[in-house]
Design a protein around this motif. Structure first.
Motif, PDB file in Angstrom:
ATOM      1  N   ARG A  74      13.354  22.796  11.168  1.00  0.00           N
ATOM      2  CA  ARG A  74      12.775  22.474  12.468  1.00  0.00           C
ATOM      3  C   ARG A  74      11.256  22.275  12.391  1.00  0.00           C
ATOM      4  N   ALA A  75      10.652  22.698  11.288  1.00  0.00           N
ATOM      5  CA  ALA A  75       9.192  22.605  11.188  1.00  0.00           C
ATOM      6  C   ALA A  75       8.712  21.178  10.957  1.00  0.00           C
ATOM      7  N   VAL A  76       9.613  20.296  10.494  1.00  0.00           N
ATOM      8  CA  VAL A  76       9.170  18.935  10.155  1.00  0.00           C
ATOM      9  C   VAL A  76       8.504  18.236  11.347  1.00  0.00           C
ATOM     10  N   ALA A  96       8.794   3.148   6.542  1.00  0.00           N
ATOM     11  CA  ALA A  96      10.237   3.207   6.280  1.00  0.00           C
ATOM     12  C   ALA A  96      10.622   4.573   5.721  1.00  0.00           C
ATOM     13  N   ASP A  97       9.736   5.160   4.900  1.00  0.00           N
ATOM     14  CA  ASP A  97      10.024   6.504   4.378  1.00  0.00           C
ATOM     15  C   ASP A  97      10.068   7.526   5.509  1.00  0.00           C
ATOM     16  N   PHE A  98       9.162   7.338   6.477  1.00  0.00           N
ATOM     17  CA  PHE A  98       9.149   8.275   7.614  1.00  0.00           C
ATOM     18  C   PHE A  98      10.465   8.170   8.382  1.00  0.00           C
ATOM     19  N   ALA A  99      10.881   6.931   8.626  1.00  0.00           N
ATOM     20  CA  ALA A  99      12.108   6.703   9.384  1.00  0.00           C
ATOM     21  C   ALA A  99      13.312   7.303   8.660  1.00  0.00           C
ATOM     22  N   LEU A 100      13.323   7.168   7.338  1.00  0.00           N
ATOM     23  CA  LEU A 100      14.416   7.699   6.526  1.00  0.00           C
ATOM     24  C   LEU A 100      14.618   9.189   6.819  1.00  0.00           C
ATOM     25  N   ALA A 101      13.529   9.954   6.743  1.00  0.00           N
ATOM     26  CA  ALA A 101      13.626  11.399   6.988  1.00  0.00           C
ATOM     27  C   ALA A 101      13.944  11.701   8.448  1.00  0.00           C
ATOM     28  N   GLN A 102      13.312  10.959   9.349  1.00  0.00           N
ATOM     29  CA  GLN A 102      13.475  11.253  10.777  1.00  0.00           C
ATOM     30  C   GLN A 102      14.895  10.985  11.272  1.00  0.00           C
ATOM     31  N   ASN A 103      15.567  10.074  10.625  1.00  0.00           N
ATOM     32  CA  ASN A 103      16.908   9.736  11.080  1.00  0.00           C
ATOM     33  C   ASN A 103      17.979  10.674  10.542  1.00  0.00           C
ATOM     34  N   ARG A 104      17.571  11.614   9.691  1.00  0.00           N
ATOM     35  CA  ARG A 104      18.552  12.549   9.153  1.00  0.00           C
ATOM     36  C   ARG A 104      18.446  13.900   9.864  1.00  0.00           C
ATOM     37  N   ALA A 105      19.603  14.525  10.113  1.00  0.00           N
ATOM     38  CA  ALA A 105      19.606  15.857  10.720  1.00  0.00           C
ATOM     39  C   ALA A 105      18.886  16.835   9.806  1.00  0.00           C
ATOM     40  N   ILE A 124       8.804  11.182  24.093  1.00  0.00           N
ATOM     41  CA  ILE A 124       8.483  12.610  24.006  1.00  0.00           C
ATOM     42  C   ILE A 124       9.765  13.428  23.909  1.00  0.00           C
ATOM     43  N   SER A 125      10.736  13.088  24.768  1.00  0.00           N
ATOM     44  CA  SER A 125      12.013  13.821  24.743  1.00  0.00           C
ATOM     45  C   SER A 125      12.720  13.683  23.399  1.00  0.00           C
ATOM     46  N   GLN A 126      12.681  12.458  22.855  1.00  0.00           N
ATOM     47  CA  GLN A 126      13.311  12.243  21.543  1.00  0.00           C
ATOM     48  C   GLN A 126      12.622  13.066  20.461  1.00  0.00           C
ATOM     49  N   PHE A 127      11.316  13.132  20.573  1.00  0.00           N
ATOM     50  CA  PHE A 127      10.566  13.903  19.589  1.00  0.00           C
ATOM     51  C   PHE A 127      10.923  15.386  19.690  1.00  0.00           C
ATOM     52  N   LEU A 128      10.971  15.888  20.929  1.00  0.00           N
ATOM     53  CA  LEU A 128      11.331  17.294  21.151  1.00  0.00           C
ATOM     54  C   LEU A 128      12.738  17.600  20.635  1.00  0.00           C
ATOM     55  N   ALA A 129      13.632  16.617  20.773  1.00  0.00           N
ATOM     56  CA  ALA A 129      15.015  16.836  20.357  1.00  0.00           C
ATOM     57  C   ALA A 129      15.095  17.102  18.853  1.00  0.00           C
ATOM     58  N   ARG A 130      14.177  16.517  18.089  1.00  0.00           N
ATOM     59  CA  ARG A 130      14.195  16.734  16.634  1.00  0.00           C
ATOM     60  C   ARG A 130      13.863  18.189  16.299  1.00  0.00           C
ATOM     61  N   ARG A 131      13.113  18.853  17.181  1.00  0.00           N
ATOM     62  CA  ARG A 131      12.767  20.260  16.954  1.00  0.00           C
ATOM     63  C   ARG A 131      13.832  21.214  17.517  1.00  0.00           C
ATOM     64  N   ALA A 132      14.701  20.698  18.377  1.00  0.00           N
ATOM     65  CA  ALA A 132      15.608  21.564  19.126  1.00  0.00           C
ATOM     66  C   ALA A 132      16.519  22.348  18.194  1.00  0.00           C
ATOM     67  N   PRO A 133      16.818  23.584  18.543  1.00  0.00           N
ATOM     68  CA  PRO A 133      17.622  24.448  17.691  1.00  0.00           C
ATOM     69  C   PRO A 133      19.021  23.900  17.435  1.00  0.00           C
ATOM     70  N   GLY A 134      19.620  23.314  18.452  1.00  0.00           N
ATOM     71  CA  GLY A 134      20.999  22.862  18.288  1.00  0.00           C
ATOM     72  C   GLY A 134      21.139  21.712  17.315  1.00  0.00           C
ATOM     73  N   ASN A 135      20.013  21.189  16.863  1.00  0.00           N
ATOM     74  CA  ASN A 135      19.992  19.996  16.043  1.00  0.00           C
ATOM     75  C   ASN A 135      20.611  20.208  14.674  1.00  0.00           C
TER      76      ASN A 135
END
Lengths: 371, 371, 371, 371
Positions: free
Chosen positions: D339-341, D175-184, D40-51
């Motif tokens: 951040r909407a992703v 794998a496509d999902f991971a590709l996008a998720q691993n990029r800032a 959950i924390s990792q997921f939230l971090a993807r939305r975080a502003p500082g990202n």
């Protein structure tokens, strides 16, 4: 929306005595279920006014017609609509009641809520006539439940303080239901029924009415139906029960009586009957923590005396603010519980089917029915 | 969803005695309403176990904390969340009850419904501890209603067959509510309260428990609240009432008693009191046709005796299918109605506020409160 | 329940092409509202197949009949039921489609969901024929909204990539609605309509079909309708829009186009028009934060090409698992958007009335209508 | 109630930037499901502003805390409540915005709806900050779906007209999902991401903002999820999608593009892949007749440019009725789609789990998860 009941099943009552039809729209019925129209008519006949010497002699030949949702005698996957044509539309009868509200009736509260633009109390959602489409929906629900091994029945438990023999909460059987259903005056003990009849006749002679209690029961419910808190069977059934006109109290199991007992008297000991867990007594009425226990479900509904009585009563003129003497014209049921017995069965059937359709674990029973 | 009640207001109860918190989420509260936290705490204190010598002596210092939906002492337009920290989490106490269900409890039905993977009966939605967050929501609802001139109260109507003086259905006043609320044993007639106390003490001595009835009342309700059929006040209140653990019956006005009356006895004549239409008697309990009449709303709830008793009882082992003797350890309330009085008030308050918020005509009262 | 839409208004669609009737049950309509049956028939006629040379030539004389909820031309306070008799029940036509699902159709997904016991895809809830009862409900909703000063209209925005002149989002007026409604091919720019006609004719000749977009608009909405998050107008309307067969996209204001713009281009500056706050441009389509701004509400719905085409297609036999060539018999609309224009208006009208009835502040408008 | 979504699952968002916490109450989760807090924390971090360098530099260390509904890392059968403490409560920042509404914002419509008594637009249900608790609920939903073999992902589809490579609607994989998720900057094609970055940087330099589109996809959905009409997947998902701030359009499959196609181009031929029915192409985006086909579910959401821009804009004073120039202070996201992703993924996950929990046939998957 006042006219709709249910979560998984959605029953919407429509029409009134001033409209060309009364009817019911039922959404959420499973598809492919056989529906026996004759059994619906027979069920409706039990509620019909001509059925009893005690009931209002108005002629209402209630012939149900299913205009949607049935194909080759089976439910489609679309909502079912059934209607009853009103042969005798009375748009003027209730006119005079508007300004001087009948004691015990919704005349006054309906006037406050809806104002004078619509004549509600006589013909609209307050009309006891709408229990006919409720009975159609109930007859359908009872057929579905029957196909899943769930049977239900009701009887007059008391009239004016005279009590029928109650259902035996442990040994009650479908034969008890048949006993009451086959009588014009649906009791278990005929002698007590005679005594109740005397009370009703006396009330009629006096231009009066009398209240009573209906007891109902469902057999064959699997343990595990319902849920804690706001999913509880009691709360969900009481909502449809209190939607029946004139109901003022609802109790489950030994109800108000348990309030006078000790825990050691009221608790029902568990026992084994073969592989099945049962209870030795059934004060809990088949429901523990809002969930069915597998024991017979027992509940009772208190009906107030018909408010429309011939005897003169005191009321007020809403327009003039003056005290008025009122005599309600026409003839009315001196005791609603006689006709209420199938209505309570209908409400119980609809309430239980609504619960049943929400139980994921029980879906297979429904699927089997459709095949 | 078993844990949620309401249509216009949405009250969701959460937590359990095994979790770090119990709480309530309330969606649909109007914005800008002042909330007095002290009054919530005082209300909770009336339900607290330590309040009565008859109640279970477990220490539960219930301190409510509003963590969302309040800003500068007023509701925001977002859901309100209040929690109570559990100071004494008991995850093992109820372990042994799993296989041998307690008579009268939800142990068996919960096991059937939810299986063995979760220990439900002790700590989850069946826990009487969850009436604490219900009381928080109730205290808030009561504050809002009070601001709109609606006041409510309750008292012990009977214990083990001993009756308190009932509310006078016509002349009941907030002073009657205060009378009961200011007593540790909330009755109107102290002598009757003493007699009830004797019954409870005797039950305690015997390792037994005893049932009772709570009567509640709301004053100041405008006429016109509710609606016919499934919008009726009775049906909607009964849903939240039957969500209170141990409730087995609900009646409005003179309830089951009206079933023994004649119409001429039960009908309440209308009269004028200045410009206001009222009724001379109030057998209808303030509700006609599902709609409030402006007279005091009166209802009664039957509570069964606490099922957890010290005396040995008969049960079965669910795993072995054998008959077992069971003795419930720990101490339990010998009579739930003592603590049930504020719980019934809370449920009544929530149910009425839910109805009230759905009434378009009454919105101005709420708007005034926020200003 | 798939067949029901709405929170304050409850619209339940029933029947199918295999049943004797199709119909609609509408619960929650305010009482006393005059309903003009001729205007319902005229509205339905705009959707009728015979209306356009491009539409399927099947004869369906859709005569609406209100069997409940109307008395002396005004709504009662009970649900309204309207039905259309099916003059030409086809129970066999779709039989052969069961095993070899039509590409682009619900044949396959309905078979997976409902199994083989019910022939769903042709006659049940998937039937485009059910947009007729939706149009009855829509025509009624539009009459009510019209009485409150809210007017709406729609036109073909594009067919096969050919675009009509769009509604001017700031200056659009009821005259624009009339322009489109009075044309058999409902466009604003006749020349563009001709070009679209060419595309459709070419598709017909090729045994093919073509997709399109419908644009709709509502005028006269007061600012303040809707709410944030899940009360937002967009979310609530999109639910009824996506319930129209063949809709694959919904956008509000400039929709997908705004994704390519800068904030300085997309933001609509506020200005005063007399005492009224308006915006200079209307990229927001009359909705900000889910709430109406008082500017014209604008939205567009993308319709896929009719999946039933004469040209041979590739599919599989569900029973044998073999590849099959399929040619869909009968004649079908080559372009659904022509008939979809009134259907979109109906859906918009129902969706807005549902929102409107939930707004306490706007109730007076409805009350005025009933007087 | 604006703050709640769902039928089988009930997600209620609470709090705001002016309150001590933001949070989410989730009722209806099955019991016994393991929840991984780190995920959950990792997921939230993807939305975080500082990202992202493009996002607002406000520091919001979002640490989720589950205060109810979790025991030993597994869901209980009670509602789950998760909160995030606001470390930086700003009650004054938005004060000046009240009288002069920001173009493109809900300032004006919120003022009309809620009046001046509550400062809504900045801190209440309109706040983008509330997408954080939505992401908590989404992260939990995604974990449950993952345990049932359903995986989902999203990426930036376009910014200011620059397009990423879309998901291949037939061959898209985790794998496509991971590709996008691993990029800032979550795109599939890094070169296109660079070009988008240029557009955003240019907008920042100009004190402007820019819109974009997010594409999302779910894999592993069984065929048969959803239903016709108002049970359709499109309608139900669009309701939660339009609840995300700034969304102005939603399309499924090839969406608006299909409106320009012929049926022969748009229909997806069925084929067999081993024992499984699939389609050769996937223009339908995995949904036919509102029901999942088993093909990848594809949808796209259009986001308008952030309305808060530094450039001077034209507005009005609500109190004085005068035209005013407005410059929005503070720093804001120049492009919300970055951040909407994860927010879109969260909404998709919640929407699908809500659907999934209503499917009786799929309950076994959930039961397996709990064991």
């Amino acid at each position: 929306m006042s006219s709709s009941f249910g979560t998984n099943l959605r029953v919407t009552i429509s029409g009134g005595s001033h409209e060309p039809h009364i009817g019911v729209t039922i959404a959420g019925l499973p598809a492919g279920i056989p529906i026996d129209l004759d059994r619906i008519s027979q069920f409706l006949a039990r509620r019909a006014p001509g059925n009893s010497i005690f009931a209002t002699p108005r002629k209402e030949p209630d012939i149900p017609e299913i205009i949607s949702g049935l194909e080759s005698g089976r439910t489609t996957n679309q909502p079912l609509i059934a209607i009853i044509r009103n042969t005798n539309i009375r748009s003027q009868d209730y006119g005079a009641l508007r300004d001087v509200p009948r004691p015990g009736h919704a005349d006054y509260t309906a006037a406050v809520k809806y104002g004078g633009s619509v004549n509600m109390a006589g013909g609209g959602p307050f009309s006891a006539r709408l229990t006919a489409p409720l009975c159609i929906a109930g007859a359908i629900a009872i057929q579905l439940l029957g196909g899943c091994g769930i049977h239900l029945g009701a009887h007059i438990y008391s009239v004016g303080g005279i009590q029928d023999r109650p259902f035996d909460p442990v040994r009650v059987s479908p034969a008890d239901f048949a006993l009451a259903q086959n009588r014009a005056f649906p009791v278990l003990d005929e002698a007590q029924g005679e005594a109740m009849g005397e009370v009703i006749r006396a009330a009629m002679t006096d231009g009066d009415s009398v209240g009573g209690v209906v007891e109902c029961c469902a057999l064959g419910l699997p343990a595990g139906l319902g849920g804690p808190m706001y999913d509880g069977i009691e709360g969900r059934l009481s909502q449809i029960f209190f939607g029946i006109p004139a109901v003022k109290g609802v109790e489950f199991g030994n109800g108000f009586q348990c309030a006078a007992l000790f825990g050691s008297q009221n608790n029902d000991a568990f026992c084994m009957e073969g592989q099945t867990v049962r209870t030795v007594t059934n004060n809990h009425g088949g429901i523990l923590g809002g969930i069915s226990s597998g024991m017979p479900l027992i509940c009772r509904l208190a009906f107030k005396p018909t408010p429309s009585i011939y005897r003169e009563q005191s009321s007020v003129s809403l327009s003039r603010g003056t005290t008025e003497r009122l005599q309600v014209a026409g003839r009315h049921d001196p005791c609603v519980v006689v006709r209420a017995v199938p209505i309570v069965e209908a409400a119980l059937g609809i309430g239980l089917l609504d619960l049943f359709l929400g139980e994921k674990a029980l879906q297979q029973n429904i699927v089997n029915l459709a095949n």
